[in-house]
Write an enzyme that holds these catalytic residues in place. Structure first.
Site, PDB file in Angstrom:
ATOM      1  N   GLY A   1      31.967  36.788  43.647  1.00  0.00           N
ATOM      2  CA  GLY A   1      32.382  36.823  44.910  1.00  0.00           C
ATOM      3  C   GLY A   1      33.043  35.411  45.085  1.00  0.00           C
ATOM      4  N   PRO A   2      33.786  35.005  46.157  1.00  0.00           N
ATOM      5  CA  PRO A   2      34.423  33.808  46.285  1.00  0.00           C
ATOM      6  C   PRO A   2      33.570  32.537  46.629  1.00  0.00           C
ATOM      7  CG  PRO A   2      34.669  35.313  48.440  1.00  0.00           C
ATOM      8  CD  PRO A   2      33.952  35.929  47.335  1.00  0.00           C
ATOM      9  N   ILE A   3      33.890  31.515  46.628  1.00  0.00           N
ATOM     10  CA  ILE A   3      33.093  30.280  46.879  1.00  0.00           C
ATOM     11  C   ILE A   3      32.378  30.390  48.231  1.00  0.00           C
ATOM     12  CG2 ILE A   3      33.330  27.791  47.411  1.00  0.00           C
ATOM     13  CD1 ILE A   3      36.174  27.765  46.031  1.00  0.00           C
ATOM     14  N   GLY A   4      30.949  30.221  48.060  1.00  0.00           N
ATOM     15  CA  GLY A   4      30.244  30.223  48.968  1.00  0.00           C
ATOM     16  C   GLY A   4      29.578  31.572  49.309  1.00  0.00           C
TER      17      GLY A   4
ATOM     18  N   LYS B   1      26.386  33.710  45.253  1.00  0.00           N
ATOM     19  CA  LYS B   1      26.221  34.309  43.629  1.00  0.00           C
ATOM     20  C   LYS B   1      25.094  33.841  43.121  1.00  0.00           C
ATOM     21  CE  LYS B   1      30.252  32.670  42.908  1.00  0.00           C
ATOM     22  NZ  LYS B   1      30.747  32.155  44.120  1.00  0.00           N
ATOM     23  N   THR B   2      24.978  32.489  43.067  1.00  0.00           N
ATOM     24  CA  THR B   2      23.790  31.957  42.225  1.00  0.00           C
ATOM     25  C   THR B   2      22.578  32.120  42.924  1.00  0.00           C
ATOM     26  OG1 THR B   2      25.383  30.095  41.602  1.00  0.00           O
ATOM     27  CG2 THR B   2      22.734  29.771  41.564  1.00  0.00           C
TER      28      THR B   2
ATOM     29  N   GLU C   1      26.536  29.360  35.790  1.00  0.00           N
ATOM     30  CA  GLU C   1      27.978  28.491  35.570  1.00  0.00           C
ATOM     31  C   GLU C   1      27.678  27.113  35.771  1.00  0.00           C
ATOM     32  OE1 GLU C   1      31.245  29.243  37.884  1.00  0.00           O
ATOM     33  OE2 GLU C   1      30.321  29.989  39.719  1.00  0.00           O
TER      34      GLU C   1
ATOM     35  N   ASP D   1      25.714  34.552  36.951  1.00  0.00           N
ATOM     36  CA  ASP D   1      26.044  34.381  38.416  1.00  0.00           C
ATOM     37  C   ASP D   1      27.597  34.362  38.243  1.00  0.00           C
ATOM     38  OD1 ASP D   1      26.645  31.731  37.322  1.00  0.00           O
ATOM     39  OD2 ASP D   1      25.470  30.780  38.930  1.00  0.00           O
TER      40      ASP D   1
END
Length: 207
Positions: free
Chosen positions: A11-14, A17-18, A35, A86
């Site tokens: 998914g995009p930044i924010g 994911k993690t 990552e 992630d």
């Protein structure tokens, strides 16, 4: 031999994911591959001047993710053991296509394919899809200094790029299961029922 479950959260930044990958790893007792982000020495410089630092930034990410993927194959995939990550290595192309231009973009594409074409890819992808407001709220909440003042136009474009990328992966890797999670409506952190639904679905796929 059929590849063991290799789960990637994207998914995009924010998007979270993690967070989701970590929760799933704990719940399902899976090893997790995270990552490297904060350790990238070019990240702060990139957000200050994307044109000058994009190639260095993307090459650092690509080389580190390649090494992680190579280790993942040796430690888990080749032994038939499931693993969760992630990120999907394909994200390097998502960002590279957006930040690089001209000969640098073409060189980057070539290096990406040389490094990754013969390595196993995730066969299950959890794609967290979220709008700009949701992403900005989560970015602000986690408080990374180098993300302060991020160009919202860049983030908006990444949202579209991710949608396009998932559509491309569905064609390129038809055996891969892509699960789209509505990040605007699903709160797997604050709502246990939402997380339980995700876990149940993943367990079915792993059978």
């Amino acid at each position: 031999m059929k590849q063991a479950p290799f789960i990637a959260v994207e998914g995009p930044i924010g998007a979270g994911k993690t967070t989701l990958a970590s929760m799933l790893a704990e719940e399902l007792n899976l090893p997790i591959i995270k990552e490297i982000v904060d350790e990238n020495p070019f990240l702060a410089k990139f957000y200050e001047n994307m044109d000058d630092w994009s190639f260095q930034l993307e090459m650092f990410f690509l080389c580190n993710r390649y090494k992680q993927l190579e280790d993942t194959v040796t430690q888990y995939i080749d032994k038939g053991n499931p693993v969760i990550s992630d990120y999907h290595i394909y994200k390097n192309l998502i960002f590279g296509e957006r930040t690089l231009n001209g000969t640098k973009r073409e060189k980057y594409r070539q290096i990406y394919h040389v490094l990754t074409d013969d390595l196993p890819k995730p066969n299950i992808i959890l794609y967290i899809k979220a709008n700009l407001d949701t992403l900005l709220t989560r970015i602000e909440k986690r408080g990374r200094p180098f993300e302060e003042g991020m160009d919202t136009a860049y983030l908006e474009q990444l949202i579209k790029d991710y949608d396009d990328a998932m559509a491309s992966l569905a064609i390129q890797e038809p055996s891969t299961v892509i699960i789209t999670i509505d990040g605007n409506a699903v709160d797997f952190v604050e709502n246990p029922e939402h997380f339980t639904e995700i876990v149940s679905y993943i367990k079915e796929l792993m059978k």
